[in-house]
Design a protein around this motif. Structure first.
Motif, mmCIF file in Angstrom:
data_model
loop_
_atom_site.group_PDB
_atom_site.id
_atom_site.type_symbol
_atom_site.label_atom_id
_atom_site.label_comp_id
_atom_site.label_asym_id
_atom_site.label_seq_id
_atom_site.Cartn_x
_atom_site.Cartn_y
_atom_site.Cartn_z
ATOM 1 N N THR A 91 14.613 41.503 53.548
ATOM 2 C CA THR A 91 16.093 40.428 52.255
ATOM 3 C C THR A 91 17.251 40.909 53.490
ATOM 4 O O THR A 91 17.134 41.648 54.697
ATOM 5 C CB THR A 91 16.382 41.682 52.011
ATOM 6 N N GLN A 94 20.317 36.970 58.269
ATOM 7 C CA GLN A 94 20.256 36.934 59.802
ATOM 8 C C GLN A 94 18.839 35.667 59.078
ATOM 9 O O GLN A 94 18.969 34.459 60.282
ATOM 10 C CB GLN A 94 20.262 37.208 60.440
ATOM 11 N N ALA A 120 23.751 49.699 58.148
ATOM 12 C CA ALA A 120 24.299 48.380 59.006
ATOM 13 C C ALA A 120 22.438 47.008 59.590
ATOM 14 O O ALA A 120 22.510 46.558 59.924
ATOM 15 C CB ALA A 120 24.191 48.423 60.351
ATOM 16 N N TYR A 140 26.764 35.500 53.157
ATOM 17 C CA TYR A 140 27.752 36.543 53.272
ATOM 18 C C TYR A 140 26.751 37.090 53.305
ATOM 19 O O TYR A 140 25.617 37.129 53.496
ATOM 20 C CB TYR A 140 28.405 35.778 51.252
ATOM 21 N N LEU A 142 25.622 41.453 52.217
ATOM 22 C CA LEU A 142 25.685 41.907 50.388
ATOM 23 C C LEU A 142 25.499 43.525 51.424
ATOM 24 O O LEU A 142 25.436 44.628 52.696
ATOM 25 C CB LEU A 142 24.386 42.088 50.091
HETATM 26 C C1 LIG Z 1 25.539 45.494 55.079
HETATM 27 S S1 LIG Z 1 23.902 44.828 55.460
HETATM 28 C C2 LIG Z 1 23.605 44.240 56.970
HETATM 29 C C3 LIG Z 1 24.076 43.586 57.959
HETATM 30 C C4 LIG Z 1 23.476 43.625 59.439
HETATM 31 N N1 LIG Z 1 24.401 44.077 60.176
HETATM 32 C C5 LIG Z 1 24.152 42.641 59.627
HETATM 33 O O1 LIG Z 1 25.301 41.783 60.785
HETATM 34 O O2 LIG Z 1 23.173 40.928 60.051
HETATM 35 C C6 LIG Z 1 22.829 45.889 54.806
HETATM 36 C C7 LIG Z 1 21.418 44.723 54.127
HETATM 37 O O3 LIG Z 1 22.283 44.226 53.246
HETATM 38 C C8 LIG Z 1 20.572 42.938 52.860
HETATM 39 N N2 LIG Z 1 21.391 41.738 52.819
HETATM 40 C C9 LIG Z 1 23.480 41.052 53.429
HETATM 41 N N3 LIG Z 1 22.894 40.412 53.335
HETATM 42 C C10 LIG Z 1 22.414 39.430 52.592
HETATM 43 C C11 LIG Z 1 21.766 37.779 52.582
HETATM 44 N N4 LIG Z 1 22.952 37.496 52.257
HETATM 45 N N5 LIG Z 1 20.806 37.516 52.398
HETATM 46 C C12 LIG Z 1 19.368 39.450 52.008
HETATM 47 N N6 LIG Z 1 20.260 40.126 52.110
HETATM 48 C C13 LIG Z 1 20.618 40.741 52.808
HETATM 49 C C14 LIG Z 1 19.658 43.158 54.441
HETATM 50 O O4 LIG Z 1 18.963 44.157 53.393
HETATM 51 C C15 LIG Z 1 20.598 43.880 54.710
HETATM 52 O O5 LIG Z 1 19.458 44.976 55.853
#
Ligand SMILES: C[S@@+](CC[C@H](N)C(=O)[O-])C[C@H]1O[C@@H](n2cnc3c(N)ncnc32)[C@H](O)[C@@H]1O
Length: 251
Positions: A91, A94, A120, A140, A142
């Motif tokens: 998940t 990106q 992160a 967006y 999460l």
């Molecule tokens: C705060 S996010 C990390 C984002 C990362 N620093 C980036 O900029 O790509 C933490 C985790 O939430 C999940 N996540 C966040 N947004 C998501 C989305 N739109 N779809 C799927 N998983 C998501 C992913 O597993 C990710 O590793």
């Protein structure tokens, strides 16, 4: 349909497995969701699953060793002849945005492994070294992959026979059918001055079907005209849409 979820927060999945339609599917053995705590596979006795970023920066990064070990263990639980077809999903914001095509692809697999990132994100070697799919549930960010994994499980499980009803019912839903669904009404006939369409109470099934199709076409044209480019449209659909001002490819 079996889902193996690798997460730092396995209890979060009770939201999905103990309630409503997916909860019942789990009780009936139609779907299984095994949420495994990645910390179990940590290499130290403190259960460390994340660490500081090389190069500096905010937020911790999920370490590769526990995640690789958790995936290996999940794969060992899957019969050898199914392993090749098992999607290993990360998940991630990106990734490719989840859509019906991807849902259909996962629904065709007997089992799916889903890795939930947190903080992160995950060490890049998890992305490059073991996964088959990187999936986003929308543009967006999460705080963690748990909700994203639950969205994937929910959407895919609806295509397991008997979870929702017949496959035909599920295929009539918005997006899945290629269009948006027609409006739905139930009792009472009149509510706060708002009536239900008489045709739906007429008992004339041909008329009801015609009304629903037209409503579905009109709603799609107004709210998601992009869907009309790939929808399976009849000549009379096209004529009707053209009357509403649609100037699509073959209108
Ligand atoms: C705060 S996010 C990390 C984002 C990362 N620093 C980036 O900029 O790509 C933490 C985790 O939430 C999940 N996540 C966040 N947004 C998501 C989305 N739109 N779809 C799927 N998983 C998501 C992913 O597993 C990710 O590793």
């Amino acid at each position: 349909m079996r889902f193996h979820i690798l997460t730092l927060f396995p209890d979060a999945f009770r939201l999905l497995t103990e309630y409503s339609i997916i909860g019942r599917a789990v009780d009936r053995g139609l779907v299984s969701v095994t949420a495994t705590d990645i910390r179990q596979f940590a290499t130290d006795r403190h259960g460390t699953a994340d660490d500081y970023q090389f190069g500096g920066g905010p937020g911790m990064v999920m370490k590769p060793e526990p995640v690789f070990a958790a995936v290996d263990t999940a794969l060992a639980d899957i019969p050898a002849n199914e392993r090749e077809q098992t999607p290993i999903v990360l998940t991630s914001p990106q990734g490719r945005v989840l859509n019906q095509r991807l849902v259909d692809e996962f629904a065709a697999a007997p089992a799916t492994i889903i890795i939930c990132g947190h903080y992160a994100g995950v060490d890049e070697r998890i992305r490059t070294g073991m996964i088959t799919h990187e999936v986003s549930i929308g543009d967006y960010v999460l705080t963690g992959g748990e909700l994203a994994a639950m969205v994937i499980i929910d959407a895919v499980s609806r295509f397991v026979p008997d979870v929702v009803g017949s496959e035909e019912n599920v295929r009539e839903d918005s997006i899945t059918s290629g269009l948006l669904q027609h409006p739905l009404y139930t009792r009472p006939v009149e509510f706060r001055g708002m009536d239900t369409p008489e045709v739906l109470r007429s008992g004339n099934h041909a008329e009801i079907e015609r009304w629903r199709r037209r409503q579905s076409l009109e709603r799609t044209l107004r709210q998601r005209p992009d869907l009309l480019e790939t929808a399976d449209l009849t000549n009379s659909d096209r004529v009707y849409l053209a009357g509403l001002g649609w100037s699509g490819s073959d209108a």
